[in-house]
Design a protein around this motif. Structure first.
Motif: not given
Length: 125
Positions: A39, A43-45
Protein backbone atom coordinates in the motif's frame (compact mmCIF):
# COMPACT_ATOMS: atom_id res chain seq x y z
CA UNK A 1 0.19 -17.19 19.94
CA UNK A 2 0.45 -17.09 16.13
CA UNK A 3 2.34 -14.24 14.52
CA UNK A 4 3.26 -13.50 10.92
CA UNK A 5 6.08 -10.98 10.92
CA UNK A 6 7.61 -9.19 7.96
CA UNK A 7 11.19 -7.95 8.12
CA UNK A 8 13.85 -6.62 5.81
CA UNK A 9 12.28 -3.34 4.85
CA UNK A 10 14.24 -0.11 4.86
CA UNK A 11 15.40 2.82 2.79
CA UNK A 12 17.39 2.38 -0.40
CA UNK A 13 18.34 4.40 -3.43
CA UNK A 14 16.75 3.74 -6.78
CA UNK A 15 18.36 0.72 -8.41
CA UNK A 16 19.04 -0.93 -5.09
CA UNK A 17 17.77 -4.21 -3.68
CA UNK A 18 15.96 -5.42 -0.60
CA UNK A 19 14.91 -8.85 0.55
CA UNK A 20 11.75 -9.08 2.62
CA UNK A 21 11.08 -12.07 4.86
CA UNK A 22 7.75 -13.21 6.26
CA UNK A 23 8.23 -15.48 9.28
CA UNK A 24 5.53 -17.47 11.01
CA UNK A 25 5.80 -18.24 14.71
CA UNK A 26 3.44 -20.20 16.92
CA UNK A 27 2.32 -22.48 14.11
CA UNK A 28 3.08 -24.06 10.75
CA UNK A 29 1.79 -23.36 7.27
CA UNK A 30 -0.73 -25.87 5.95
CA UNK A 31 0.50 -25.31 2.38
CA UNK A 32 2.75 -23.28 0.10
CA UNK A 33 0.34 -20.53 -0.81
CA UNK A 34 1.44 -16.98 -0.01
CA UNK A 35 0.93 -13.47 -1.32
CA UNK A 36 2.69 -10.15 -0.92
CA UNK A 37 0.72 -6.90 -1.07
CA UNK A 38 1.70 -3.28 -0.79
CA UNK A 39 0.00 0.00 0.00
CA UNK A 40 1.54 3.24 -1.18
CA UNK A 41 1.80 6.19 1.22
CA UNK A 42 -1.30 8.33 1.27
CA UNK A 43 -3.18 5.85 -0.83
CA UNK A 44 -6.79 5.24 0.03
CA UNK A 45 -6.97 2.38 -2.41
CA UNK A 46 -6.94 -1.22 -1.43
CA UNK A 47 -3.60 -2.93 -1.13
CA UNK A 48 -2.04 -3.85 -4.45
CA UNK A 49 -1.27 -7.51 -5.03
CA UNK A 50 2.43 -7.61 -5.84
CA UNK A 51 3.15 -11.34 -6.05
CA UNK A 52 1.51 -14.64 -5.29
CA UNK A 53 2.67 -18.21 -5.27
CA UNK A 54 0.97 -21.53 -4.63
CA UNK A 55 2.22 -25.07 -4.70
CA UNK A 56 1.14 -25.42 -8.34
CA UNK A 57 2.09 -23.47 -11.45
CA UNK A 58 4.15 -20.36 -11.92
CA UNK A 59 4.05 -17.45 -9.49
CA UNK A 60 1.99 -14.38 -10.32
CA UNK A 61 3.61 -10.96 -10.45
CA UNK A 62 2.03 -7.57 -10.99
CA UNK A 63 3.18 -6.07 -14.28
CA UNK A 64 4.89 -3.25 -12.40
CA UNK A 65 7.29 -5.66 -10.64
CA UNK A 66 7.65 -8.44 -13.19
CA UNK A 67 11.29 -9.24 -13.83
CA UNK A 68 12.41 -7.36 -10.72
CA UNK A 69 10.74 -9.16 -7.81
CA UNK A 70 10.91 -12.86 -6.90
CA UNK A 71 8.61 -14.60 -4.44
CA UNK A 72 9.58 -17.76 -2.60
CA UNK A 73 8.55 -19.83 0.41
CA UNK A 74 10.44 -22.30 2.57
CA UNK A 75 8.03 -24.27 4.73
CA UNK A 76 10.92 -25.99 6.47
CA UNK A 77 11.71 -22.58 7.93
CA UNK A 78 8.10 -21.46 8.24
CA UNK A 79 9.00 -18.43 6.15
CA UNK A 80 8.34 -16.73 2.86
CA UNK A 81 10.39 -14.13 1.05
CA UNK A 82 10.15 -11.39 -1.54
CA UNK A 83 13.42 -10.53 -3.24
CA UNK A 84 13.26 -7.05 -4.77
CA UNK A 85 15.85 -5.75 -7.21
CA UNK A 86 16.22 -2.62 -9.34
CA UNK A 87 13.93 -0.77 -6.97
CA UNK A 88 12.16 2.38 -8.13
CA UNK A 89 10.70 5.31 -6.19
CA UNK A 90 7.23 4.09 -7.11
CA UNK A 91 7.95 0.87 -5.18
CA UNK A 92 7.81 2.92 -1.98
CA UNK A 93 5.05 1.40 0.14
CA UNK A 94 4.19 -0.65 3.19
CA UNK A 95 4.60 -4.29 2.23
CA UNK A 96 2.46 -7.04 3.75
CA UNK A 97 2.58 -10.80 3.48
CA UNK A 98 -0.57 -12.85 3.61
CA UNK A 99 -0.82 -16.56 4.12
CA UNK A 100 -3.15 -17.97 1.48
CA UNK A 101 -2.78 -21.35 3.20
CA UNK A 102 -4.27 -22.19 6.54
CA UNK A 103 -2.12 -22.25 9.65
CA UNK A 104 -1.90 -25.08 12.17
CA UNK A 105 -1.37 -23.41 15.52
CA UNK A 106 0.93 -24.94 18.10
CA UNK A 107 -1.90 -25.11 20.61
CA UNK A 108 -3.97 -27.22 18.25
CA UNK A 109 -6.42 -24.85 16.57
CA UNK A 110 -6.53 -24.09 12.87
CA UNK A 111 -6.53 -20.64 11.30
CA UNK A 112 -8.13 -20.54 7.85
CA UNK A 113 -6.38 -18.89 4.86
CA UNK A 114 -6.09 -15.12 4.92
CA UNK A 115 -3.82 -14.37 7.88
CA UNK A 116 -1.88 -11.08 7.46
CA UNK A 117 1.41 -9.81 8.78
CA UNK A 118 1.78 -6.33 10.27
CA UNK A 119 3.79 -4.91 7.38
CA UNK A 120 7.27 -3.56 6.74
CA UNK A 121 8.08 -0.20 5.18
CA UNK A 122 10.09 0.09 1.98
CA UNK A 123 11.27 3.53 0.90
CA UNK A 124 13.06 4.11 -2.38
CA UNK A 125 14.54 7.52 -3.17
Amino acid sequence: HVQLVESGGGSVQAGGSLSLTCTLSGGTFAGSDMSWYRQSPGSTNECELVAHMSGVGSPYYADSVKGRFTISQDNTKNAGALQMTNLRPEDTAMYYCKSESGIYCSEGRYIPPGYWGQGTQVTVS
